[in-house]
Design a protein around this motif. Structure first.
Motif, PDB file in Angstrom:
ATOM      1  N   CYS A  59      26.454  30.513  42.846  1.00  0.00           N
ATOM      2  CA  CYS A  59      27.727  30.951  43.417  1.00  0.00           C
ATOM      3  C   CYS A  59      27.464  31.445  44.840  1.00  0.00           C
ATOM      4  CB  CYS A  59      28.315  32.072  42.577  1.00  0.00           C
ATOM      5  SG  CYS A  59      29.630  32.954  43.462  1.00  0.00           S
ATOM      6  N   PRO A  60      28.125  30.858  45.818  1.00  0.00           N
ATOM      7  CA  PRO A  60      27.826  31.252  47.204  1.00  0.00           C
ATOM      8  C   PRO A  60      28.259  32.679  47.533  1.00  0.00           C
ATOM      9  CG  PRO A  60      29.704  29.742  47.144  1.00  0.00           C
ATOM     10  CD  PRO A  60      29.143  29.786  45.750  1.00  0.00           C
ATOM     11  N   CYS A  72      32.736  26.814  43.822  1.00  0.00           N
ATOM     12  CA  CYS A  72      32.766  27.800  42.740  1.00  0.00           C
ATOM     13  C   CYS A  72      34.130  28.478  42.735  1.00  0.00           C
ATOM     14  CB  CYS A  72      31.648  28.822  42.961  1.00  0.00           C
ATOM     15  SG  CYS A  72      31.588  30.107  41.682  1.00  0.00           S
ATOM     16  N   CYS A  88      34.811  31.443  40.795  1.00  0.00           N
ATOM     17  CA  CYS A  88      34.664  32.685  40.032  1.00  0.00           C
ATOM     18  C   CYS A  88      35.417  33.831  40.705  1.00  0.00           C
ATOM     19  CB  CYS A  88      33.183  33.024  39.898  1.00  0.00           C
ATOM     20  SG  CYS A  88      32.444  33.701  41.391  1.00  0.00           S
ATOM     21  N   CYS A 111      34.150  34.657  44.121  1.00  0.00           N
ATOM     22  CA  CYS A 111      34.655  33.724  45.136  1.00  0.00           C
ATOM     23  C   CYS A 111      36.129  34.000  45.437  1.00  0.00           C
ATOM     24  CB  CYS A 111      34.440  32.283  44.697  1.00  0.00           C
ATOM     25  SG  CYS A 111      32.694  31.771  44.855  1.00  0.00           S
TER      26      CYS A 111
HETATM   27 ZN    ZN Z   1      31.626  32.053  42.793  1.00  0.00          ZN
END
Ligand code: ZN
Ligand code: GLA
Length: 677
Positions: free
Chosen positions: A115-116, A155, A157, A160
């Motif tokens: 996840c970035p 991503c 999430c 994010c």
């Molecule tokens: Zn993420």
């Protein structure tokens, strides 16, 4: 800072000796010598090795790999190793895994999987990069840093989502601005609190996948955010590298025309560009040329590194054909012809297990040097030795620019209407192919590039118009240049909202046309278009999209022949200042695109040396001392002979070629002619 300092084109590639016993390493290097391999990319997937637990770093094995490579006089492109995270990390911090478009939180697996926005991922990947740089920056063999690997994906999430909201606050400042940009009055979407904003996914604005969205403005911003979030990851690592290594250049390997990441937004943060060339099939010569030019265009024409290509086969496709004899060499020279200052493979020795065990390698499982693939690699290595430094730093003398724009790509392909069948890359490829066929040296550049050095600017499907681009295009025509654009151009502003004016929006004055309607049809429907007049007249096909044009001063160059708009303009040319604006309103077939593009080029005397020899590619590079190198690449499976326009020396054979003398290229043959001055 720019490219790594080298005395010739670096030759070699990804090398993962941590996967096999140490007694094989010496044999690897013996074979590298045979093939003149002078450069290795190390450590791309070493995170689990170099950091076996959160509080343990262990560089013992990488030390030995680096030492041996250095002792064998290989240059090292050293990776930070963050392209795949280790199992312990995902177990200890589940936040580092991604949540997909359907909303499923992934568990540990695969690669390119972080996840970035995860603070844990950001902290630990940056720390690893810092330690790798600190440990090896002083090593004389290290020539470049390779951050992560093939950034991509997305991503969805909660981290994010929070990152997206923060990104939006920076972009819009107020919710009023955001609501206006996203046109939220439509379907009662007015946001009254930043926390109401969700990433656009299958759970929110989308149906039928990532390209079908109720709010293209939201989806467009999420694409931009995702690209920027990964860029932040790259920049974090780069900054950490810089602490210990102020002087060595940093790159990451791009993937050419890769939709999810806007490489133009990244370019300024890389010291040099590099990319991995895995064409879809063996008839992709034009497409590869375009992609090389796109990569070279990232850093204002500065050469790039070909970071990966397979010497023989890929493994990830359903069917993986082998590169025919001579093809690897031809494509390697094509890369050099278009600005590659390194030729590197994935991979130097084959993995024994996991999903890439059948991927091609310079050295296969049996470790032989008497294979066709090894022989061809070694021959290329010898040729690159002979070339020496002749091409290093050489530039492409382009007077033609092809505009490429990720925003237009995204906006066009996430749009409901006019047609899901019009694909941005296909339109760009068609116009590029016509330029390539004509042997034109061209730059593929961002819409923000300086256009003042070009005589011709081709902007296929320039869907979105940003900033002062319309004025800069007008300036090209005003001083005598030609600007060519097509259907679906000038449609939306940077927020994907339509212009409240005639199509093609702010390009209307330059093009001298107005588009009132457009008709999208199934691929089987062909509307013939008559191009030109008198004896020059030709009829070509057009399909998929037909814009209905009302000329507003433009001269009609082509007309539709069928349907209720038969006889109306399909191609126009507008006198603007000392130059022209060309508008192609129909999805012309390749013959039609070629006809139009050659008309434009002929006016500026820009056809290449052999425009009528099919599949004989020509490309020029001009060395820093002014020497011109003419690359001729025969993409045909049969020989071709042409006449030298200029005398020179064929750098691959050492032969002198007199002006007007014959240049014979066997099938898939290559000539690198250093032209006489
Ligand atoms: Zn993420
Ligand atoms: C990519 C990756 C490599 C390898 C090759 C296989 O380019 O960067 O690690 O997986 O593909 O083609």
């Amino acid at each position: 800072m720019s490219l790594p300092a080298t005395s010739k084109v670096p030759f070699g590639g990804d090398y993962n000796p941590e996967q096999w016993p140490e007694d094989v390493w010496k044999e690897d290097h013996r074979l590298f010598d045979l093939a003149r391999i002078d450069t290795v990319t190390l450590g791309v997937f070493d995170w689990a090795l170099t950091q076996p637990a959160e509080d343990v770093y262990d560089f013992a094995l990488l030390d030995r790999i680096v030492e041996l490579a250095g002792a064998q006089r290989r240059g090292i492109c050293l990776a930070t190793g963050t392209g795949a995270h280790p199992p312990w990390l995902a177990k200890a911090h589940p936040e580092v895994t991604r949540t997909d478009f359907e909303g499923r939180r992934h568990r540990y697996g695969q690669r390119h999987n972080s996840c970035p926005s995860s603070p844990v991922f950001r902290r630990l990947s940056t720390e690893l990069a810092r330690r790798v740089a600190r440990r090896y920056a002083g090593h004389p063999a290290v020539v470049a840093w390779h951050v992560g690997n093939e950034y991509g994906g997305a991503c969805y999430c909660d981290l994010c989502a929070a990152g997206f909201r923060a990104w939006l606050r920076r972009r819009y400042g107020t919710l009023d601005q955001l609501n206006a940009a996203w046109y939220t009055t439509f379907w009662s979407h007015t946001f009254t609190d930043w926390d109401q904003i969700e990433p656009p996914s299958a759970l929110t604005e989308h149906w039928r996948g990532p390209d079908h969205t109720a709010f293209p403005g939201i989806t467009l911003d999420y694409l931009r955010f995702t690209s920027d979030a990964m860029l932040t990851n790259f920049r974090d690592e780069k900054a950490a590298i810089r602490e210990a290594s102020p002087d060595l250049p940093v790159t990451t390997n791009f993937m050419g025309m890769y939709r999810p990441v806007d490489y133009h937004r990244w370019a300024e943060h890389l010291d040099f560009a590099s990319w991995d060339n895995y064409p879809p099939d063996d008839s992709s010569a034009a497409r590869m040329a375009l992609t090389h030019d796109l990569m070279r265009g990232l850093k204002d024409g500065q050469p790039f590194w070909l970071m990966e290509q397979t010497p023989s086969v890929t493994a990830c496709r359903d069917v993986n054909p082998v590169k025919r004899p001579g093809l690897m060499r031809l494509w390697s020279w094509q890369a050099v012809a278009h600005g590659a200052d390194a030729v590197l493979f994935f991979q130097l020795r084959a993995s024994r297990g996991a999903c890439e065990k059948y991927h091609g390698a310079v050295i296969g499982h049996a470790g032989r040097s008497d294979t066709r693939v090894f022989r061809e690699v070694a021959e290329l290595g010898a040729e690159l030795d002979r070339l020496g430094d002749a091409s290093l730093g050489a530039r492409t003398p382009a007077r033609v620019a092809l505009l490429f724009d990720w925003d237009s790509w995204w906006a066009l392909e996430i749009s409901d209407g006019p047609s899901r069948l019009v694909r941005y890359q296909q339109v760009v490829l068609a116009y590029h192919r016509a330029l390539w066929d004509a042997g034109v040296d061209l730059d593929v550049v961002a819409v923000t590039a300086d256009l003042s050095r070009y005589d011709v600017v081709v902007a296929p499907a320039l869907h979105m118009l940003k900033g002062d681009l319309p004025q800069r295009l007008e300036a090209v025509a005003a001083r005598g240049g030609s600007v060519l654009t097509t259907y679906l151009s000038g449609r939306v502003d940077e927020n994907d909202n339509a212009f409240l004016m005639d199509v093609p929006g702010p390009l209307g004055q330059l093009m001298g046309v107005r588009v009132d309607e457009w008709d999208a049809r199934e691929p089987a429907v062909v509307n013939p278009v008559r191009l030109g007049a008198g004896p020059d007249q030709v009829e070509v096909g057009s399909r998929l999209l037909f814009e209905l044009v009302v000329a507003q001063g433009a001269e009609v160059v082509g007309t539709y022949r069928a349907d209720f708009y038969a006889g109306t303009p399909a191609v126009t040319r507008n006198a603007f200042g000392a130059g022209h604006g060309w508008y192609v309103a129909a999805g012309l077939d390749q013959a039609g695109v070629r006809w139009v593009v050659r008309r434009v080029l002929a006016r500026h005397d820009l056809l290449g040396p052999y425009p009528d020899v099919p599949d004989l590619e020509s490309a020029v590079r001009v060395a820093p001392d002014g020497t011109r190198l003419l690359f001729l690449l025969n993409h045909r499976a049969e020989p071709v002979e042409v006449t030298a326009r200029t005398g020179g020396v064929d750098l691959l054979t050492g032969d002198r070629v007199p002006p007007g003398g014959p240049l014979r290229l066997p099938e898939r043959g290559v000539v690198v002619l250093r032209e006489d001055r």
